[in-house]
Design a protein around this motif. Sequence first.
Motif, PDB file in Angstrom:
ATOM      1  N   GLU A  37       0.975  -1.115   0.021  1.00 53.01           N
ATOM      2  CA  GLU A  37       0.077  -0.082  -0.036  1.00 53.01           C
ATOM      3  C   GLU A  37       0.781   1.215  -0.008  1.00 53.01           C
ATOM      4  O   GLU A  37       0.587   2.274  -0.741  1.00 53.01           O
ATOM      5  CB  GLU A  37      -0.980  -0.032   1.103  1.00 53.01           C
ATOM      6  CG  GLU A  37      -2.075  -1.064   1.163  1.00 53.01           C
ATOM      7  CD  GLU A  37      -2.604  -1.408   2.513  1.00 53.01           C
ATOM      8  OE1 GLU A  37      -2.482  -0.467   3.407  1.00 53.01           O
ATOM      9  OE2 GLU A  37      -3.200  -2.399   2.440  1.00 53.01           O
ATOM     10  N   LYS A  40       2.641   1.785  -3.534  1.00 51.52           N
ATOM     11  CA  LYS A  40       1.384   2.104  -4.442  1.00 51.52           C
ATOM     12  C   LYS A  40       1.321   3.578  -4.734  1.00 51.52           C
ATOM     13  O   LYS A  40       0.999   4.212  -5.659  1.00 51.52           O
ATOM     14  CB  LYS A  40       0.152   1.196  -4.178  1.00 51.52           C
ATOM     15  CG  LYS A  40      -0.903   1.369  -5.307  1.00 51.52           C
ATOM     16  CD  LYS A  40      -2.099   0.617  -4.875  1.00 51.52           C
ATOM     17  CE  LYS A  40      -1.756  -0.727  -5.002  1.00 51.52           C
ATOM     18  NZ  LYS A  40      -3.231  -1.500  -4.731  1.00 51.52           N
ATOM     19  N   ALA A  41       1.360   4.115  -3.398  1.00 56.20           N
ATOM     20  CA  ALA A  41       1.504   5.867  -3.474  1.00 56.20           C
ATOM     21  C   ALA A  41       2.277   6.470  -4.504  1.00 56.20           C
ATOM     22  O   ALA A  41       2.081   7.663  -4.911  1.00 56.20           O
ATOM     23  CB  ALA A  41       1.474   6.086  -2.258  1.00 56.20           C
ATOM     24  N   THR A  43       3.056   5.454  -7.459  1.00 60.06           N
ATOM     25  CA  THR A  43       2.569   5.151  -8.890  1.00 60.06           C
ATOM     26  C   THR A  43       1.130   5.554  -9.178  1.00 60.06           C
ATOM     27  O   THR A  43       0.897   5.566 -10.269  1.00 60.06           O
ATOM     28  CB  THR A  43       2.896   3.871  -9.315  1.00 60.06           C
ATOM     29  OG1 THR A  43       2.150   2.882  -8.236  1.00 60.06           O
ATOM     30  CG2 THR A  43       4.319   3.347  -9.263  1.00 60.06           C
ATOM     31  N   GLU A  44       0.348   5.531  -8.217  1.00 66.63           N
ATOM     32  CA  GLU A  44      -1.026   5.636  -8.390  1.00 66.63           C
ATOM     33  C   GLU A  44      -1.535   6.507  -6.978  1.00 66.63           C
ATOM     34  O   GLU A  44      -1.025   6.629  -6.136  1.00 66.63           O
ATOM     35  CB  GLU A  44      -1.799   4.762  -8.707  1.00 66.63           C
ATOM     36  CG  GLU A  44      -1.871   3.609  -7.714  1.00 66.63           C
ATOM     37  CD  GLU A  44      -2.700   2.304  -8.003  1.00 66.63           C
ATOM     38  OE1 GLU A  44      -4.015   2.501  -8.319  1.00 66.63           O
ATOM     39  OE2 GLU A  44      -2.058   1.257  -8.383  1.00 66.63           O
ATOM     40  N   THR A  45      -2.639   6.891  -7.014  1.00 65.73           N
ATOM     41  CA  THR A  45      -3.611   7.610  -5.914  1.00 65.73           C
ATOM     42  C   THR A  45      -4.231   6.552  -4.995  1.00 65.73           C
ATOM     43  O   THR A  45      -4.899   5.582  -5.516  1.00 65.73           O
ATOM     44  CB  THR A  45      -4.482   8.619  -6.407  1.00 65.73           C
ATOM     45  OG1 THR A  45      -3.915   9.492  -7.500  1.00 65.73           O
ATOM     46  CG2 THR A  45      -5.348   9.331  -5.359  1.00 65.73           C
ATOM     47  N   VAL A  46      -3.580   6.596  -3.885  1.00 68.48           N
ATOM     48  CA  VAL A  46      -4.450   5.918  -2.820  1.00 68.48           C
ATOM     49  C   VAL A  46      -4.911   6.769  -1.674  1.00 68.48           C
ATOM     50  O   VAL A  46      -4.492   7.848  -1.732  1.00 68.48           O
ATOM     51  CB  VAL A  46      -3.577   4.666  -2.125  1.00 68.48           C
ATOM     52  CG1 VAL A  46      -2.778   3.939  -3.156  1.00 68.48           C
ATOM     53  CG2 VAL A  46      -2.186   5.389  -1.459  1.00 68.48           C
ATOM     54  N   SER A 147      -0.306  10.204  -3.651  1.00 69.51           N
ATOM     55  CA  SER A 147      -0.148  10.101  -5.193  1.00 69.51           C
ATOM     56  C   SER A 147       1.301  10.762  -5.789  1.00 69.51           C
ATOM     57  O   SER A 147       1.867  11.534  -4.929  1.00 69.51           O
ATOM     58  CB  SER A 147      -1.246  10.754  -5.802  1.00 69.51           C
ATOM     59  OG  SER A 147      -1.558  12.072  -5.462  1.00 69.51           O
ATOM     60  N   PRO A 148       1.502  10.170  -6.960  1.00 70.73           N
ATOM     61  CA  PRO A 148       2.868  10.980  -7.470  1.00 70.73           C
ATOM     62  C   PRO A 148       2.390  12.512  -7.650  1.00 70.73           C
ATOM     63  O   PRO A 148       3.323  13.537  -7.774  1.00 70.73           O
ATOM     64  CB  PRO A 148       2.969  10.260  -8.721  1.00 70.73           C
ATOM     65  CG  PRO A 148       2.104   9.127  -8.513  1.00 70.73           C
ATOM     66  CD  PRO A 148       0.943   9.247  -7.556  1.00 70.73           C
ATOM     67  N   SER A 149       1.184  13.109  -7.703  1.00 68.74           N
ATOM     68  CA  SER A 149       1.014  14.706  -8.070  1.00 68.74           C
ATOM     69  C   SER A 149      -0.320  14.751  -7.467  1.00 68.74           C
ATOM     70  O   SER A 149      -1.177  13.939  -6.980  1.00 68.74           O
ATOM     71  CB  SER A 149       0.990  14.819  -9.660  1.00 68.74           C
ATOM     72  OG  SER A 149       0.014  13.876 -10.287  1.00 68.74           O
ATOM     73  N   ALA A 151      -3.937  15.355  -6.290  1.00 66.27           N
ATOM     74  CA  ALA A 151      -5.238  14.653  -6.399  1.00 66.27           C
ATOM     75  C   ALA A 151      -6.404  15.571  -6.153  1.00 66.27           C
ATOM     76  O   ALA A 151      -6.211  16.602  -5.323  1.00 66.27           O
ATOM     77  CB  ALA A 151      -5.170  13.308  -5.914  1.00 66.27           C
ATOM     78  N   PHE A 187     -10.883   5.455  -5.159  1.00 63.81           N
ATOM     79  CA  PHE A 187      -9.720   5.303  -4.939  1.00 63.81           C
ATOM     80  C   PHE A 187      -9.308   3.920  -4.320  1.00 63.81           C
ATOM     81  O   PHE A 187     -10.349   3.526  -3.506  1.00 63.81           O
ATOM     82  CB  PHE A 187      -8.921   6.283  -4.267  1.00 63.81           C
ATOM     83  CG  PHE A 187      -9.025   7.543  -4.762  1.00 63.81           C
ATOM     84  CD1 PHE A 187      -8.321   8.103  -5.973  1.00 63.81           C
ATOM     85  CD2 PHE A 187      -9.989   8.603  -4.260  1.00 63.81           C
ATOM     86  CE1 PHE A 187      -8.488   9.568  -6.596  1.00 63.81           C
ATOM     87  CE2 PHE A 187     -10.150  10.074  -4.825  1.00 63.81           C
ATOM     88  CZ  PHE A 187      -9.600  10.364  -5.859  1.00 63.81           C
TER      89      PHE A 187
END
Length: 352
Positions: A37, A40-41, A43-46, A147-149, A151, A187
């Motif tokens: 978990e 994952k933050a 590469t995508e929004t969690v 997230s990478p950027s 959200a 999400f």
Amino acid sequence: MGYASVLLAKPGAAELPGDSLLDATGVAWHYGDPLGEQRKAFTETVAVDRSNRVVIAVSGPDAPVFLNNLLSQKLDDATSGFTASALDLNAQGRILHHADVAVVDGVFYLDTPSYQAESLLTYLQRMVFWSEVTVEQTDLAVVTLLSPSPAQVDGAVFTRVIDGWGGVCRTDVAIPREKLNAIAEQFPLAGLMAFTALRVAAGEPEQRADLDERSIPHEAPYLINRGDHIGAVHLEKGCYRGQETVARVENLGRSPRLLVKLQLDGSAPEEPVPGSEITAGGRNVGRLGTVVHDADEGPVALALVKRSALEVPLEIQGAAASVDPSSLPQDEGERAGRKAVDQLRRGGMTPK
């Protein structure tokens, strides 16, 4: 009964077992894959459920000046969209409360750990006197998107973006509590453990776990506004309770302790617990704070350590620990007052 989030009913949800100094009760510590978990933050929004926090709303025409006079952040000219953190200090400059702040259309939202909410709410309400201010607890739920950027969430009452936080972008949103399930549909969920690992990497303290009754703001560099970083303490604002200590440390010296990240011995038979004594050569040199497993670094922690012990081998309950050099502040500001005193002592300037 205590608070229990509806997201605890999601598959794999597990609370942090046992008692903890962290504000972790009532939300998921993880959803079955805590290290995954966290990864994952990047590469995508969690979404991290932090709905156990309490959101206080301060409104009214006098709200900016009212809060500016009480808290360590400069808020008298804060406009809609302003976000930061703020501290309530006692007369000796020791930290009593720590809240995150967001301003929307003249309303100041202060979100704070559940264990501080009642005392902070009571304090603010008692200080109203003749000010045109309303202080009330809301039923908003805080969710953090990692997230990478940056959200976003439709219908958020406020949004607070902190870029580069622990290596990812952190976006705190406040939503009506009944919309928590909708977040889980939008999400993938990550537990509070992922958030905590990134918080440790960023050097942000959680008060009950990482600080103590003697803690002053300069012990945690993350709390100080410096350069482009907006923390919780504005160094150039007017008077508030505890400001003299902040100004004295900023201008004349450094805090005797520093909040740093520790690398812990992963082979130790038992994981140390927050509040444990840190020793060096048999001498007490600090206090252990948040302990968490990082997806890449293994067991890490935040700790208050005496400056004299930052570069020596440390022990916690017989296990080795070391200060992560990357957590040491690169710039704590020029001590203008100390520089002037040193010049006087050297005869470099003549006092008037």
